[in-house]
Design a protein around this motif. Structure first.
Motif, PDB file in Angstrom:
ATOM      1  N   ALA A 151      10.170  18.031  -5.860  1.00  0.00           N
ATOM      2  CA  ALA A 151      11.682  17.836  -4.561  1.00  0.00           C
ATOM      3  C   ALA A 151      10.916  16.804  -4.046  1.00  0.00           C
ATOM      4  CB  ALA A 151      11.622  19.027  -5.071  1.00  0.00           C
ATOM      5  N   TYR A 152       9.930  17.896  -2.750  1.00  0.00           N
ATOM      6  CA  TYR A 152       9.619  16.545  -1.538  1.00  0.00           C
ATOM      7  C   TYR A 152       8.433  15.812  -1.669  1.00  0.00           C
ATOM      8  CZ  TYR A 152      11.221  20.564   1.428  1.00  0.00           C
ATOM      9  OH  TYR A 152      12.066  21.572   2.048  1.00  0.00           O
ATOM     10  N   LEU A 153       8.320  15.426  -2.916  1.00  0.00           N
ATOM     11  CA  LEU A 153       7.105  14.167  -2.922  1.00  0.00           C
ATOM     12  C   LEU A 153       8.044  12.809  -3.119  1.00  0.00           C
ATOM     13  CD1 LEU A 153       4.278  13.325  -3.232  1.00  0.00           C
ATOM     14  CD2 LEU A 153       4.751  13.526  -5.512  1.00  0.00           C
ATOM     15  N   LYS A 154       9.609  13.915  -4.315  1.00  0.00           N
ATOM     16  CA  LYS A 154      10.661  12.528  -4.900  1.00  0.00           C
ATOM     17  C   LYS A 154      11.199  12.364  -3.575  1.00  0.00           C
ATOM     18  CE  LYS A 154      10.796  14.084  -9.347  1.00  0.00           C
ATOM     19  NZ  LYS A 154      12.148  14.773 -10.237  1.00  0.00           N
ATOM     20  N   GLN A 155      11.856  13.196  -2.638  1.00  0.00           N
ATOM     21  CA  GLN A 155      12.339  12.453  -1.287  1.00  0.00           C
ATOM     22  C   GLN A 155      11.471  11.852  -0.503  1.00  0.00           C
ATOM     23  OE1 GLN A 155      14.192  16.563   0.054  1.00  0.00           O
ATOM     24  NE2 GLN A 155      14.788  16.994  -1.500  1.00  0.00           N
ATOM     25  N   ARG A 189       1.012  -0.959   0.028  1.00  0.00           N
ATOM     26  CA  ARG A 189      -0.060   0.153   0.084  1.00  0.00           C
ATOM     27  C   ARG A 189       1.115   1.200  -0.180  1.00  0.00           C
ATOM     28  NH1 ARG A 189      -5.169   0.003  -2.040  1.00  0.00           N
ATOM     29  NH2 ARG A 189      -4.723   2.282  -0.924  1.00  0.00           N
ATOM     30  N   LEU A 190       2.306   1.496   0.219  1.00  0.00           N
ATOM     31  CA  LEU A 190       2.700   2.738   0.249  1.00  0.00           C
ATOM     32  C   LEU A 190       3.870   2.295  -0.803  1.00  0.00           C
ATOM     33  CD1 LEU A 190       4.123   1.995   3.899  1.00  0.00           C
ATOM     34  CD2 LEU A 190       3.225   4.252   2.935  1.00  0.00           C
ATOM     35  N   LEU A 191       4.029   0.967  -2.226  1.00  0.00           N
ATOM     36  CA  LEU A 191       4.707   1.538  -3.230  1.00  0.00           C
ATOM     37  C   LEU A 191       4.560   2.247  -4.038  1.00  0.00           C
ATOM     38  CD1 LEU A 191       6.713  -2.023  -2.409  1.00  0.00           C
ATOM     39  CD2 LEU A 191       7.541   0.750  -2.340  1.00  0.00           C
ATOM     40  N   PRO A 192       4.549   2.649  -4.942  1.00  0.00           N
ATOM     41  CA  PRO A 192       4.104   3.763  -6.443  1.00  0.00           C
ATOM     42  C   PRO A 192       3.930   2.349  -7.279  1.00  0.00           C
ATOM     43  CG  PRO A 192       5.526   4.962  -4.951  1.00  0.00           C
ATOM     44  CD  PRO A 192       6.290   3.432  -4.538  1.00  0.00           C
ATOM     45  N   PHE A 246      11.641   8.361  -1.457  1.00  0.00           N
ATOM     46  CA  PHE A 246      12.507   7.185  -1.314  1.00  0.00           C
ATOM     47  C   PHE A 246      12.320   7.350  -0.525  1.00  0.00           C
ATOM     48  CE2 PHE A 246      16.881   8.454  -0.886  1.00  0.00           C
ATOM     49  CZ  PHE A 246      17.756   7.035  -1.467  1.00  0.00           C
ATOM     50  N   VAL A 247      12.365   8.394   0.437  1.00  0.00           N
ATOM     51  CA  VAL A 247      12.699   7.816   2.750  1.00  0.00           C
ATOM     52  C   VAL A 247      11.747   6.673   2.681  1.00  0.00           C
ATOM     53  CG1 VAL A 247      12.219   8.661   4.022  1.00  0.00           C
ATOM     54  CG2 VAL A 247      13.559   9.845   2.977  1.00  0.00           C
ATOM     55  N   VAL A 248      10.724   6.920   1.581  1.00  0.00           N
ATOM     56  CA  VAL A 248       9.382   5.964   2.040  1.00  0.00           C
ATOM     57  C   VAL A 248       9.589   3.991   1.935  1.00  0.00           C
ATOM     58  CG1 VAL A 248       7.122   4.847   1.365  1.00  0.00           C
ATOM     59  CG2 VAL A 248       7.663   6.624   2.357  1.00  0.00           C
ATOM     60  N   VAL A 249      10.596   3.851   0.368  1.00  0.00           N
ATOM     61  CA  VAL A 249      10.925   2.983  -0.354  1.00  0.00           C
ATOM     62  C   VAL A 249      12.188   2.458   0.633  1.00  0.00           C
ATOM     63  CG1 VAL A 249      12.296   1.980  -2.397  1.00  0.00           C
ATOM     64  CG2 VAL A 249       9.835   3.793  -2.896  1.00  0.00           C
ATOM     65  N   VAL A 250      13.194   3.141   0.978  1.00  0.00           N
ATOM     66  CA  VAL A 250      14.236   2.571   1.718  1.00  0.00           C
ATOM     67  C   VAL A 250      13.974   2.047   3.158  1.00  0.00           C
ATOM     68  CG1 VAL A 250      16.405   3.432   2.983  1.00  0.00           C
ATOM     69  CG2 VAL A 250      15.929   4.091   0.414  1.00  0.00           C
ATOM     70  N   ILE A 251      12.900   2.882   3.273  1.00  0.00           N
ATOM     71  CA  ILE A 251      12.207   1.995   4.947  1.00  0.00           C
ATOM     72  C   ILE A 251      11.735   1.456   4.880  1.00  0.00           C
ATOM     73  CG2 ILE A 251      10.418   2.226   6.847  1.00  0.00           C
ATOM     74  CD1 ILE A 251      11.059   5.771   7.115  1.00  0.00           C
ATOM     75  N   LEU A 252      11.281   1.183   3.673  1.00  0.00           N
ATOM     76  CA  LEU A 252      10.287  -0.348   3.730  1.00  0.00           C
ATOM     77  C   LEU A 252      11.090  -1.871   2.798  1.00  0.00           C
ATOM     78  CD1 LEU A 252       7.158   0.907   1.535  1.00  0.00           C
ATOM     79  CD2 LEU A 252       7.226   0.317   3.723  1.00  0.00           C
ATOM     80  N   VAL A 253      12.084  -1.074   2.461  1.00  0.00           N
ATOM     81  CA  VAL A 253      13.032  -2.409   2.142  1.00  0.00           C
ATOM     82  C   VAL A 253      13.692  -2.800   3.624  1.00  0.00           C
ATOM     83  CG1 VAL A 253      15.742  -2.993   0.344  1.00  0.00           C
ATOM     84  CG2 VAL A 253      13.736  -1.890  -0.403  1.00  0.00           C
ATOM     85  N   LEU A 254      14.202  -1.978   4.121  1.00  0.00           N
ATOM     86  CA  LEU A 254      14.772  -1.846   5.762  1.00  0.00           C
ATOM     87  C   LEU A 254      13.508  -2.894   6.435  1.00  0.00           C
ATOM     88  CD1 LEU A 254      16.734   1.051   6.670  1.00  0.00           C
ATOM     89  CD2 LEU A 254      17.588  -0.462   6.061  1.00  0.00           C
TER      90      LEU A 254
END
Length: 201
Positions: free
Chosen positions: A171-175, A117-120, A178-186
């Motif tokens: 800019a903020y949406l991309k950042q 639900r959090l991945l584009p 990216f942060v959400v994807v990194v957190i989800l990978v972790l």
């Protein structure tokens, strides 16, 4: 073009109010997927002007997201399952593949649904395999709601704090993405490690 679409959506949401947010998020979460940011960021901007209330936006967005997710879930459960069972062999999908999917979602459906639900590009589609796998409806609902609420809150607050500044929004949406994807990978790596340790006990 996107700026014009966003302006049109602001007008639509302003005219329809919370019903507009609900309807658009239902569509976004079901059979016609499109970026939820073009709905919730303008809604957040309207909240910053005092024309909408953040709490009501969140309730409308969550309600629409859940209805859309249920549409996909039940279409996959009632129609997709029958189609795959009957015609799957023609597409090299064996019956035991469906059983493996059932087993997977029974064990890992909660984390898969939440992350999905959090991945584009995936958030609208995760309901389909969950329905095909006959995932427990209560578990599906809880983790769909958690993921949808978190993403909706991020987008609404982005619109609330930044408003119409398109460059900053991009800019903020991309950042944030990216942060959400990194957190989800972790989170996924932690979950895999947790499951391995659990099996080793």
């Amino acid at each position: 073009m996107l700026r014009e679409l966003a302006a049109d959506l602001v007008d639509l949401i302003l005219d329809w109010g919370y019903l507009g947010v609900f309807v658009l998020m239902t569509i976004e979460s079901s059979f016609i997927p499109f970026p939820s940011e073009i709905v919730l960021i303008p809604a957040g901007y309207l909240a910053s002007k005092g024309e909408m209330h953040i709490g009501m936006i969140m309730l409308s967005a969550l309600g629409g997201s859940m209805i859309g997710a249920f549409i996909n879930y039940y279409l996959a459960l009632l129609l997709g399952r029958k189609i795959l069972s009957k015609y799957g062999k023609y597409f090299f999908i064996k019956e035991n593949a469906l059983q493996k999917m059932d087993d997977y979602f029974e064990k890992h459906g909660h984390i898969s649904t939440f992350i999905g639900r959090l991945l584009p590009g995936i958030r609208q589609l995760i309901s389909i395999p969950a329905g095909l796998a006959r995932m427990n409806l209560a578990v599906f609902s809880i983790y769909t709601a958690l993921g949808a609420s978190l993403w909706a809150f991020i987008l609404v607050m982005l619109g609330y704090t930044i408003g119409e500044n398109q460059e900053l929004l991009d800019a903020y949406l991309k950042q944030i993405t990216f942060v959400v994807v990194v957190i989800l990978v972790l989170l996924a790596l932690w979950y895999i490690r947790y499951q391995k340790n659990k099996k080793g006990v």
